[in-house]
Design an enzyme around this catalytic site. Structure first.
Site, mmCIF file in Angstrom:
data_model
loop_
_atom_site.group_PDB
_atom_site.id
_atom_site.type_symbol
_atom_site.label_atom_id
_atom_site.label_comp_id
_atom_site.label_asym_id
_atom_site.label_seq_id
_atom_site.Cartn_x
_atom_site.Cartn_y
_atom_site.Cartn_z
ATOM 1 N N ASN A 1 -7.336 1.658 9.827
ATOM 2 C CA ASN A 1 -6.049 2.011 10.424
ATOM 3 C C ASN A 1 -6.253 2.044 11.929
ATOM 4 O OD1 ASN A 1 -5.392 2.483 7.754
ATOM 5 N ND2 ASN A 1 -4.934 4.659 8.013
ATOM 6 N N ARG B 1 0.850 -1.186 0.000
ATOM 7 C CA ARG B 1 0.000 0.000 0.000
ATOM 8 C C ARG B 1 0.889 1.240 0.000
ATOM 9 N NH1 ARG B 1 -2.703 3.136 4.779
ATOM 10 N NH2 ARG B 1 -3.794 4.666 3.536
ATOM 11 N N HIS C 1 -3.413 10.807 0.177
ATOM 12 C CA HIS C 1 -2.867 10.697 1.533
ATOM 13 C C HIS C 1 -2.327 12.081 1.925
ATOM 14 C CE1 HIS C 1 -1.220 7.581 4.581
ATOM 15 N NE2 HIS C 1 -0.972 8.760 5.099
ATOM 16 N N GLU D 1 -7.652 8.237 5.938
ATOM 17 C CA GLU D 1 -8.025 8.881 7.196
ATOM 18 C C GLU D 1 -8.630 10.267 7.033
ATOM 19 O OE1 GLU D 1 -4.669 8.824 9.851
ATOM 20 O OE2 GLU D 1 -4.710 6.657 10.022
ATOM 21 N N GLU E 1 -3.382 -0.005 8.177
ATOM 22 C CA GLU E 1 -2.235 0.491 8.963
ATOM 23 C C GLU E 1 -2.357 -0.038 10.375
ATOM 24 O OE1 GLU E 1 -1.471 4.744 9.147
ATOM 25 O OE2 GLU E 1 -1.902 4.947 7.000
ATOM 26 N N TYR F 1 -4.471 2.251 15.737
ATOM 27 C CA TYR F 1 -3.290 2.488 16.577
ATOM 28 C C TYR F 1 -3.579 2.314 18.060
ATOM 29 C CZ TYR F 1 -0.783 3.903 12.428
ATOM 30 O OH TYR F 1 -0.177 3.876 11.194
HETATM 31 C C1 PNW Z 1 -1.579 7.799 10.341
HETATM 32 N N1 PNW Z 1 -3.632 10.209 15.937
HETATM 33 O O1 PNW Z 1 -1.752 9.068 10.907
HETATM 34 C C2 PNW Z 1 -1.215 8.113 8.913
HETATM 35 O O2 PNW Z 1 -2.063 7.524 7.970
HETATM 36 C C3 PNW Z 1 0.219 7.877 8.584
HETATM 37 O O3 PNW Z 1 0.573 8.694 7.497
HETATM 38 C C4 PNW Z 1 1.070 8.131 9.810
HETATM 39 O O4 PNW Z 1 2.440 8.102 9.528
HETATM 40 C C5 PNW Z 1 0.706 7.055 10.811
HETATM 41 O O5 PNW Z 1 -0.681 7.054 11.093
HETATM 42 C C6 PNW Z 1 1.467 7.172 12.139
HETATM 43 O O6 PNW Z 1 1.152 8.358 12.780
HETATM 44 C C7 PNW Z 1 -2.213 9.279 12.183
HETATM 45 O O7 PNW Z 1 -3.089 11.134 16.564
HETATM 46 C C8 PNW Z 1 -1.827 10.444 12.788
HETATM 47 O O8 PNW Z 1 -4.572 9.542 16.413
HETATM 48 C C9 PNW Z 1 -2.286 10.754 14.038
HETATM 49 C C10 PNW Z 1 -3.150 9.885 14.668
HETATM 50 C C11 PNW Z 1 -3.531 8.701 14.066
HETATM 51 C C12 PNW Z 1 -3.049 8.400 12.808
#
Ligand code: PNW
Length: 441
Positions: free
Chosen positions: A292, A78, A122, A167, A353, A294
């Site tokens: 995605n 991707r 993106h 996102e 992601e 996290y």
């Molecule tokens: C994503 N948050 O961004 C993006 O899709 C990527 O480009 C980035 O490098 C990756 O996650 C890591 O940060 C985010 O604060 C940025 O919740 C911020 C957040 C989540 C995703």
């Protein structure tokens, strides 16, 4: 040590990147300026005054990078296409030299047995479109479809599936409400139209791609929302946050309606930007939902009157170098709840992601534990009835982490930015083995 995860047959393994974070070569072959080029020039906008001007120099080193991918045994890659390489001003004829780069990349991937999975947007909007109003202007959705058509014309014979947007929530909030990402607007009034017009652009582009026989996904940043306590005030705040972060983007896509945003004082037309018929244009059937993931988000009742919630700390869990809480089971919870909320309206899921930042170490046990924990949670979600089709980790290599510059390192491969030398970390070998044990098993 070989780790196996109980994931379905045909499950696809990949890595993710994005154009501005890795390519560099911002002035080459007719590329136009993007909002990120402009934003990085603002004093104080990006840590240490960094930018993606050189980044990982992937534009020149993509051959080496595809070799690294081949070494992992990936099914898919991707990456994102930089709109200002294809249309330097965001409108009009294609810039052939810009498209030629992606043409070479796609061929190189196919020769390595890797299926390209491009993201069309993106976050790197052509700066001229920003000057004409950007995503808060409805016209940008129409510009996005024209751009999509140019890319599909050139690459569509070799690319089976596309991700329209990355996102839209993070882009809306960081870029338009808080101003901590490009284009750096700190204007609550701009944010909702920027969100809605991204979704409209998605729907129009998705219809075009599907008409040509392509598969279409969108990559949303989703989070399980935890109320800080069981008090009615905290529960109501958590519900309001969930509506903004998750449902504002998944309800229109999957149910053709916006969620209840009355906690924000908003009606269904989001302050006037939603026109009759828009929701039907947005809710084009999806071939997959990209997720995605996290971390979860813990929410309490508001402490200031501006917003209906406040964010609370998640306690007693490990933290990444970024300070993000590590909660692998949140991925299982998120997916099981999506299935419960949307039922048969939920398309198959691909994790587009998931990953963590660490310091510059090559011995990144922390990342191995992170990936292993999340793949275990993914297998559990699958066992609980969620249709999961693939996992793309963020990221192949260390790269430009937006407002954080180069300090946060998310890669399976270490990048020495002074020399552009790539060195696989321990997690690279671990991921390769996880993939190969799944493929033989
Ligand atoms: C994503 N948050 O961004 C993006 O899709 C990527 O480009 C980035 O490098 C990756 O996650 C890591 O940060 C985010 O604060 C940025 O919740 C911020 C957040 C989540 C995703």
């Amino acid at each position: 040590m070989v780790t196996r995860f109980d994931l379905p047959a045909g499950f696809r393994w990949g890595v993710s990147t994005a154009a501005y974070q890795i390519e560099g070569a911002v002035d080459e072959d007719g590329r136009g300026r993007s909002v990120w080029d402009a934003f990085c020039e603002r004093p104080g906008a990006v840590k240490d005054g960094e930018s993606g001007r050189i980044a990982c120099d992937h534009y020149h080193r993509y051959g080496e990078d595809v070799e690294l991918m081949r070494g992992l045994g990936l099914d898919g890659y991707r990456f994102s296409i930089a709109w200002p390489r294809v249309q330097p001003t965001g409108r009009g004829a294609a810039n052939p030299a810009g498209l030629a780069f992606y043409d070479r990349l796609v061929d190189e991937l196919l020769a390595a047995g890797i299926t390209p999975l491009p993201t069309l947007f993106h976050w790197d909007l052509p700066q001229e479109l920003e000057e004409g109003g950007g995503w808060p202007a409805r016209d940008t959705a129409h510009r996005f479809v024209e751009y999509t058509e140019l890319v599909a014309d050139r690459l569509g014979d070799r690319v089976p599936a596309w991700i329209t947007l990355n996102e839209p929530f993070v882009h809306m909030v960081f870029g338009y409400a808080l101003g901590i990402h490009a284009p750096g607007h700190a204007m609550m009034l701009d944010a909702l139209p920027a969100g809605h017009h991204q979704l409209l652009g998605h729907g129009l582009a998705a219809a075009l791609l599907r008409e040509r026989g392509h598969q279409v996904l969108i990559a949303n940043n989703l989070t399980p929302v935890w109320a800080a306590t069981d008090s009615p005030a905290d529960l109501a705040a958590a519900e309001a946050y969930d509506a903004l972060h998750n449902r504002l983007f998944t309800d229109p896509l999957l149910l053709a309606r916006y969620p209840d945003l009355s906690a924000y004082g908003l009606a269904e037309d989001l302050g006037g930007c939603v026109r009759p018929g828009d929701l039907d244009l947005i809710a084009v059937p999806l071939d997959g939902l990209g997720v995605n993931y996290y971390n979860p988000t813990r929410i309490a009742a508001p402490t200031d009157p501006g917003l209906p919630f406040t964010e609370a700390e998640i306690e007693n869990v490990p933290r990444t170098a970024f300070g993000w809480p590590v909660v692998p089971d949140g991925l299982r919870e998120l997916l099981v709840n999506l299935r419960a909320r949307y039922g048969d309206a939920l398309p198959p899921i691909t994790i587009t992601e998931n990953g963590c930042s660490t310091d510059a170490t090559l011995d990144d046990r922390f990342r191995i534990d992170y990936l292993s924990g999340h793949l275990t949670a993914l297998a559990q979600a699958h066992a609980q009835g969620v249709d999961v089709r693939g996992y793309f980790t963020w990221s192949l290599m260390d790269n430009f982490e937006w407002a954080e510059g180069y300090e946060q390192r998310f890669g399976l491969v270490h990048v020495d930015y002074a020399t552009q030398r790539r060195t696989p970390k321990a997690s690279y070998a671990w991921y390769r083995d996880a993939i190969s044990s799944h493929h033989v098993g």
